[in-house]
Design a protein around this motif. Structure first.
Motif, short mmCIF file in Angstrom:
data_model
loop_
_atom_site.label_atom_id
_atom_site.label_comp_id
_atom_site.label_asym_id
_atom_site.label_seq_id
_atom_site.Cartn_x
_atom_site.Cartn_y
_atom_site.Cartn_z
N SER A 158 33.19 64.96 88.19
CA SER A 158 34.36 65.82 88.36
C SER A 158 34.26 66.69 89.60
O SER A 158 35.28 67.16 90.12
N GLY A 159 33.03 66.92 90.04
CA GLY A 159 32.81 67.84 91.16
C GLY A 159 32.96 69.29 90.76
O GLY A 159 32.98 70.18 91.60
N GLU A 160 33.04 69.54 89.45
CA GLU A 160 33.29 70.88 88.95
C GLU A 160 32.26 71.34 87.91
O GLU A 160 32.49 72.30 87.19
N SER A 161 31.13 70.68 87.82
CA SER A 161 30.08 71.08 86.88
C SER A 161 29.54 72.44 87.32
O SER A 161 29.05 72.60 88.44
N GLU A 162 29.65 73.43 86.44
CA GLU A 162 29.37 74.81 86.81
C GLU A 162 27.99 75.04 87.40
O GLU A 162 27.86 75.68 88.45
N CYS A 163 26.96 74.55 86.73
CA CYS A 163 25.59 74.76 87.24
C CYS A 163 25.39 74.08 88.59
O CYS A 163 24.74 74.63 89.48
N SER B 192 27.32 65.41 98.65
CA SER B 192 27.92 65.33 97.31
C SER B 192 28.21 63.87 96.98
O SER B 192 28.57 63.08 97.84
N ILE B 193 28.02 63.57 95.70
CA ILE B 193 28.41 62.27 95.19
C ILE B 193 29.30 62.57 93.99
O ILE B 193 28.86 63.16 93.00
N THR B 194 30.57 62.20 94.12
CA THR B 194 31.58 62.58 93.15
C THR B 194 32.71 61.56 93.14
O THR B 194 32.81 60.75 94.06
N SER B 195 33.53 61.64 92.12
CA SER B 195 34.74 60.81 92.13
C SER B 195 35.93 61.60 92.66
O SER B 195 36.99 61.02 92.89
N LYS B 196 35.73 62.89 92.88
CA LYS B 196 36.82 63.77 93.29
C LYS B 196 36.49 64.45 94.62
O LYS B 196 35.87 65.51 94.66
N PRO B 197 36.91 63.88 95.75
CA PRO B 197 36.55 64.43 97.06
C PRO B 197 37.09 65.83 97.31
O PRO B 197 36.51 66.57 98.10
N HIS B 198 38.16 66.22 96.65
CA HIS B 198 38.75 67.54 96.88
C HIS B 198 38.27 68.57 95.85
O HIS B 198 38.83 69.66 95.75
N SER B 199 37.23 68.22 95.11
CA SER B 199 36.63 69.14 94.14
C SER B 199 35.80 70.20 94.85
O SER B 199 35.60 70.15 96.07
N THR B 200 35.29 71.14 94.08
CA THR B 200 34.48 72.21 94.67
C THR B 200 33.28 71.67 95.41
O THR B 200 33.03 72.04 96.56
N ILE B 201 32.50 70.76 94.79
CA ILE B 201 31.31 70.25 95.50
C ILE B 201 31.72 69.36 96.67
O ILE B 201 31.04 69.32 97.68
N GLY B 202 32.84 68.66 96.54
CA GLY B 202 33.32 67.85 97.65
C GLY B 202 33.65 68.69 98.87
O GLY B 202 33.33 68.32 100.00
N ILE C 56 32.07 58.92 97.79
CA ILE C 56 33.05 58.90 96.72
C ILE C 56 32.80 57.67 95.85
O ILE C 56 32.82 56.54 96.35
N VAL C 57 32.55 57.92 94.56
CA VAL C 57 32.40 56.86 93.57
C VAL C 57 33.58 57.04 92.61
O VAL C 57 33.54 57.87 91.72
N PRO C 58 34.67 56.28 92.83
CA PRO C 58 35.93 56.59 92.15
C PRO C 58 36.05 56.11 90.70
O PRO C 58 37.08 55.60 90.27
N GLY C 59 34.99 56.31 89.92
CA GLY C 59 35.04 55.96 88.51
C GLY C 59 35.62 57.08 87.68
O GLY C 59 35.52 58.25 88.04
N ASP C 60 36.24 56.72 86.56
CA ASP C 60 36.83 57.72 85.67
C ASP C 60 35.78 58.69 85.17
O ASP C 60 34.61 58.34 84.98
N THR C 61 36.22 59.93 84.97
CA THR C 61 35.37 60.97 84.38
C THR C 61 36.02 61.47 83.10
O THR C 61 37.17 61.12 82.79
N LYS C 62 35.31 62.31 82.37
CA LYS C 62 35.80 62.78 81.08
C LYS C 62 37.12 63.54 81.18
O LYS C 62 37.87 63.61 80.23
N ASN C 63 37.42 64.10 82.35
CA ASN C 63 38.65 64.88 82.52
C ASN C 63 39.86 64.03 82.90
O ASN C 63 40.97 64.53 82.95
N ASP C 64 39.63 62.75 83.18
CA ASP C 64 40.75 61.86 83.52
C ASP C 64 41.45 61.44 82.23
O ASP C 64 40.83 60.86 81.33
#
Length: 179
Positions: free
Chosen positions: A85-90, A107-117, A125-133
């Motif tokens: 998600s790019g949004e894991s708090e820790c 960063s390795i994420t599915s969401k390039p515009h996330s905080t870590i992105g 970018i690994v565009p696989g579904d995450t729990k928030n999709d």
């Protein structure tokens, strides 16, 4: 529907969308004398640990953030921030700390515009579904972030394979570093 075939098909589709130049861009910053830190939470964190182990097998100095023997991060170190998600708090908190210290953030994420992105210097970018999709955004039959995590594992193994080829590290040499 055969679930194994469906899972393999989903992973194949995600992997086909990973930009190879992003892999090589990250490989270009990893040197044999690099000090590398990997960070992730939950299942992504477990895959990050596997990545750290493989980097160690290749002869890199690598640490998992949060382990008892992990030293402090310093300017110029490479920090891998891994979150679907790019949004894991820790992971966000640790990424900000690494950024403040002057580390190179990957960063390795599915969401390039996330905080870590947004915080990263390099992104894969690994565009696989995450729990928030959910709803229209969900393309996987699998639960939670399984598709991201499975694809992440393959991408990180590919990154290590590229590094092993660039550094002429044989399977025999990697095996000698294996427990």
């Amino acid at each position: 529907m055969d679930v194994l075939d469906k899972i393999v098909d989903e992973i194949t589709l995600v992997i086909s969308k990973v930009r190879r130049e992003e892999l090589y861009d990250v490989v270009s910053i990893i040197k044999k004398d690099s000090k590398i830190f990997v960070d992730g939470q939950g299942r992504s964190g477990l895959i990050a640990k596997g990545f750290a182990m493989r980097l160690m097998h290749l002869g890199y100095e690598v640490y998992v953030v949060g382990e008892t023997i992990t030293p402090s991060i310093q300017k110029g170190n490479i920090y891998f921030s891994i979150s679907g998600s790019g949004e894991s708090e820790c992971v966000i908190l640790n990424t900000k700390k690494a950024k403040e210290k002057g580390c190179i953030i990957v960063s390795i994420t599915s969401k390039p515009h996330s905080t870590i992105g947004i915080l990263s210097d390099k992104t894969i970018i690994v565009p696989g579904d995450t729990k928030n999709d959910v709803g229209e955004a969900r393309n996987s039959v699998q639960l939670l972030s399984s598709l991201f995590d499975q694809s992440l594992h393959i991408v990180l193994d590919a990154l290590c394979l590229i590094l092993s080829k660039e550094n002429n590290i044989s399977n025999k040499e990697a095996t000698e570093r294996h427990w």
